[in-house]
Motif scaffolding. Sequence first.
Motif, PDB file in Angstrom:
ATOM      1  N   PHE A  35      -1.213 -13.282   4.118  1.00 53.18           N
ATOM      2  CA  PHE A  35      -2.800 -13.779   4.782  1.00 53.18           C
ATOM      3  C   PHE A  35      -2.981 -12.136   5.518  1.00 53.18           C
ATOM      4  O   PHE A  35      -5.094 -13.008   5.244  1.00 53.18           O
ATOM      5  CB  PHE A  35      -1.437 -14.456   5.940  1.00 53.18           C
ATOM      6  N   ILE A  36      -2.525 -11.880   5.924  1.00 56.20           N
ATOM      7  CA  ILE A  36      -3.647 -10.410   5.951  1.00 56.20           C
ATOM      8  C   ILE A  36      -3.535  -9.809   5.181  1.00 56.20           C
ATOM      9  O   ILE A  36      -2.407  -9.075   4.758  1.00 56.20           O
ATOM     10  CB  ILE A  36      -3.687 -10.482   7.324  1.00 56.20           C
ATOM     11  N   ASP A  37      -3.467  -8.167   5.501  1.00 56.64           N
ATOM     12  CA  ASP A  37      -4.623  -6.839   4.832  1.00 56.64           C
ATOM     13  C   ASP A  37      -2.869  -6.635   5.085  1.00 56.64           C
ATOM     14  O   ASP A  37      -2.541  -6.533   6.137  1.00 56.64           O
ATOM     15  CB  ASP A  37      -5.107  -5.575   5.333  1.00 56.64           C
ATOM     16  N   GLU A  38      -2.256  -5.654   3.980  1.00 57.88           N
ATOM     17  CA  GLU A  38      -0.956  -5.250   4.125  1.00 57.88           C
ATOM     18  C   GLU A  38      -0.821  -3.701   5.121  1.00 57.88           C
ATOM     19  O   GLU A  38      -0.148  -3.957   6.098  1.00 57.88           O
ATOM     20  CB  GLU A  38      -0.228  -4.416   3.123  1.00 57.88           C
ATOM     21  N   LYS A  39      -2.301  -3.256   5.270  1.00 62.10           N
ATOM     22  CA  LYS A  39      -2.389  -1.928   6.049  1.00 62.10           C
ATOM     23  C   LYS A  39      -1.626  -2.787   7.625  1.00 62.10           C
ATOM     24  O   LYS A  39      -1.556  -1.917   8.851  1.00 62.10           O
ATOM     25  CB  LYS A  39      -3.232  -1.527   5.686  1.00 62.10           C
TER      26      LYS A  39
ATOM     27  N   CYS B 254       1.105  -3.861  12.707  1.00 60.95           N
ATOM     28  CA  CYS B 254       1.741  -4.340  13.862  1.00 60.95           C
ATOM     29  C   CYS B 254       3.594  -4.439  14.158  1.00 60.95           C
ATOM     30  O   CYS B 254       3.437  -4.405  14.850  1.00 60.95           O
ATOM     31  CB  CYS B 254       1.581  -6.258  13.467  1.00 60.95           C
ATOM     32  N   VAL B 255       3.856  -4.231  12.910  1.00 60.55           N
ATOM     33  CA  VAL B 255       5.621  -3.303  12.530  1.00 60.55           C
ATOM     34  C   VAL B 255       5.830  -2.731  13.169  1.00 60.55           C
ATOM     35  O   VAL B 255       6.223  -2.161  14.232  1.00 60.55           O
ATOM     36  CB  VAL B 255       5.796  -3.967  10.886  1.00 60.55           C
TER      37      VAL B 255
ATOM     38  N   CYS C  79      11.065 -11.662  12.912  1.00 63.84           N
ATOM     39  CA  CYS C  79      11.905 -11.254  13.985  1.00 63.84           C
ATOM     40  C   CYS C  79      11.762 -10.837  15.304  1.00 63.84           C
ATOM     41  O   CYS C  79      12.809 -10.633  16.125  1.00 63.84           O
ATOM     42  CB  CYS C  79      13.667 -10.711  12.845  1.00 63.84           C
ATOM     43  N   SER C  80      11.431  -9.672  15.054  1.00 56.97           N
ATOM     44  CA  SER C  80      10.950  -8.966  16.250  1.00 56.97           C
ATOM     45  C   SER C  80      10.488 -10.397  17.900  1.00 56.97           C
ATOM     46  O   SER C  80      10.126 -10.600  18.475  1.00 56.97           O
ATOM     47  CB  SER C  80       9.317  -7.921  16.022  1.00 56.97           C
TER      48      SER C  80
END
Length: 215
Positions: free
Chosen positions: A3-7, A12-13, A46-47
């Motif tokens: 849904f969003i760019d992997e970068k 975010c992670v 999970c966060s």
Amino acid sequence: MNFIDEKILNYCVDKSDHASQICNELELETKSTQPLHRMLCGPLECSLLKSLIQLNSSKRVLELGTFTGYSALSMAEALPVDGEVVTIDKNKKINETAKKFWSRSIHGSKIKALFGDAIDVLKTLEGTFDLVFIDADKRNYKNYFELCIDLLSENGVIIVDNVLWSGRVIEGLSTDEDKSTVYLKEFNDYIYSREDLVKTLLPVRDGIFLIQKRK
């Protein structure tokens, strides 16, 4: 479906609380041994679950769909020492992986695994839960929800996973409408129609519904 760019996702992670070392190892083993490893909750989801536990001062958590135990362990890590995660699944064989990693964690003792058809098991539970995480077979989402709402504490929250189903629930976005897509569209419409609920659908991972009783 991303849904969003992997970068952006990785950023975010990286900027969120990281998964524990044991959870990281469990994720790696799941990906290397389980053909359906995509069922695993990711670190960002999970966060978010752990944040909701903290925000709501949750002490008792109910999970439908244990898989290899990653999300159960993550949530247990966020609970106080007298907290409890009750997790339900049919598959005892896969649960051997979960138990192996839970036993290595000081938080593993907070987890209680139950086995069998979730609808039957839910009817045997006593007390209330501050957070419910539904991530099991999509056909029974509505049935699970109706049983779980009666087990929810006054300020509790229900989180329902996979409600965007890689975008297949959205008209015109996909022509692949399998049975699970139909079930999820019906479930999403049902939750939306309930005026007694506060609900927010978020495009996190494969879509999650946050649902509470309206006061």
